[in-house]
Scaffold this motif. Structure first.
Motif, short mmCIF file in Angstrom:
data_model
loop_
_atom_site.label_atom_id
_atom_site.label_comp_id
_atom_site.label_asym_id
_atom_site.label_seq_id
_atom_site.Cartn_x
_atom_site.Cartn_y
_atom_site.Cartn_z
N MET A 1 91.87 -3.67 47.98
CA MET A 1 93.18 -3.59 47.81
C MET A 1 93.58 -3.39 46.08
O MET A 1 94.70 -2.90 45.84
CB MET A 1 93.89 -4.94 48.30
CG MET A 1 95.53 -4.84 48.23
SD MET A 1 95.90 -3.72 49.64
CE MET A 1 97.68 -4.18 49.53
N LYS A 2 92.81 -4.05 45.19
CA LYS A 2 93.10 -4.01 43.69
C LYS A 2 92.70 -2.61 43.27
O LYS A 2 93.55 -2.14 42.49
CB LYS A 2 92.14 -4.87 43.13
CG LYS A 2 92.34 -5.07 41.50
CD LYS A 2 91.50 -6.26 41.00
CE LYS A 2 91.99 -6.34 39.55
NZ LYS A 2 90.69 -7.32 39.11
N LYS A 3 91.86 -1.72 43.84
CA LYS A 3 91.65 -0.36 43.45
C LYS A 3 92.81 0.27 43.87
O LYS A 3 93.20 1.32 43.20
CB LYS A 3 90.32 0.00 44.34
CG LYS A 3 89.03 -0.53 43.55
CD LYS A 3 87.93 -0.12 44.36
CE LYS A 3 86.56 -0.68 43.63
NZ LYS A 3 85.49 -0.17 44.22
N ILE A 4 93.38 0.22 45.01
CA ILE A 4 94.43 0.94 45.53
C ILE A 4 95.69 0.81 44.35
O ILE A 4 96.40 1.84 44.08
CB ILE A 4 94.88 0.61 47.01
CG1 ILE A 4 93.90 0.87 47.78
CG2 ILE A 4 96.33 1.38 47.37
CD1 ILE A 4 94.02 0.73 49.13
N LEU A 5 95.87 -0.54 44.03
CA LEU A 5 96.93 -1.03 43.18
C LEU A 5 96.78 -0.17 41.87
O LEU A 5 97.69 0.43 41.15
CB LEU A 5 97.10 -2.25 42.77
CG LEU A 5 98.23 -2.91 41.88
CD1 LEU A 5 99.47 -2.60 42.35
CD2 LEU A 5 98.07 -4.36 41.43
N TRP A 6 95.59 -0.14 41.41
CA TRP A 6 95.43 0.65 40.05
C TRP A 6 95.40 2.15 40.16
O TRP A 6 95.91 2.78 39.46
CB TRP A 6 93.79 0.34 39.72
CG TRP A 6 93.73 -0.91 38.89
CD1 TRP A 6 93.16 -2.10 39.41
CD2 TRP A 6 94.13 -1.32 37.78
NE1 TRP A 6 93.09 -3.19 38.57
CE2 TRP A 6 93.75 -2.83 37.36
CE3 TRP A 6 95.08 -0.83 36.61
CZ2 TRP A 6 94.31 -3.18 36.31
CZ3 TRP A 6 95.46 -1.39 35.87
CH2 TRP A 6 94.93 -2.56 35.43
N ALA A 8 97.71 3.61 42.39
CA ALA A 8 99.01 3.76 42.30
C ALA A 8 99.62 3.65 41.12
O ALA A 8 100.65 4.61 40.65
CB ALA A 8 99.66 2.75 43.46
N LEU A 9 99.25 2.92 40.31
CA LEU A 9 99.74 2.71 39.07
C LEU A 9 99.19 3.87 38.38
O LEU A 9 100.27 4.25 37.39
CB LEU A 9 99.19 1.45 38.41
CG LEU A 9 99.81 1.23 37.05
CD1 LEU A 9 101.13 0.63 37.06
CD2 LEU A 9 98.94 -0.03 36.39
#
Length: 72
Positions: A1-6, A8-9
């Motif tokens: 999930m953290k990778k998806i956030l990065w 998207a950012l």
């Protein structure tokens, strides 16, 4: 999930930077040139695909005719 956030950012930041660059005359020129090159590349790919497709259809047509003439 953290990778998806990065991811998207990063995408959002890229859009913001591209928008800021596009506000300048040099930026508009850059994106216009990039657009022309991308369209040229895409057209070359499509032309090559269609040419190869017609070659393959011709070969398949010849093979189909050869098979039908030998089965008679």
């Amino acid at each position: 999930m953290k990778k998806i956030l990065w991811l998207a950012l990063g995408v959002a930041l890229g859009f913001v930077v591209a928008h800021q660059v596009n506000q300048t005359a040099e930026g508009r020129r850059f994106f216009s040139d990039l657009d022309k090159r991308t369209k040229g590349f895409t057209e070359s790919i499509v032309d090559g695909y269609r040419e190869r497709e017609s070659e393959l259809r011709a070969v398949l047509g010849d093979a189909g005719e050869a098979l039908s003439s030998t089965s008679k």
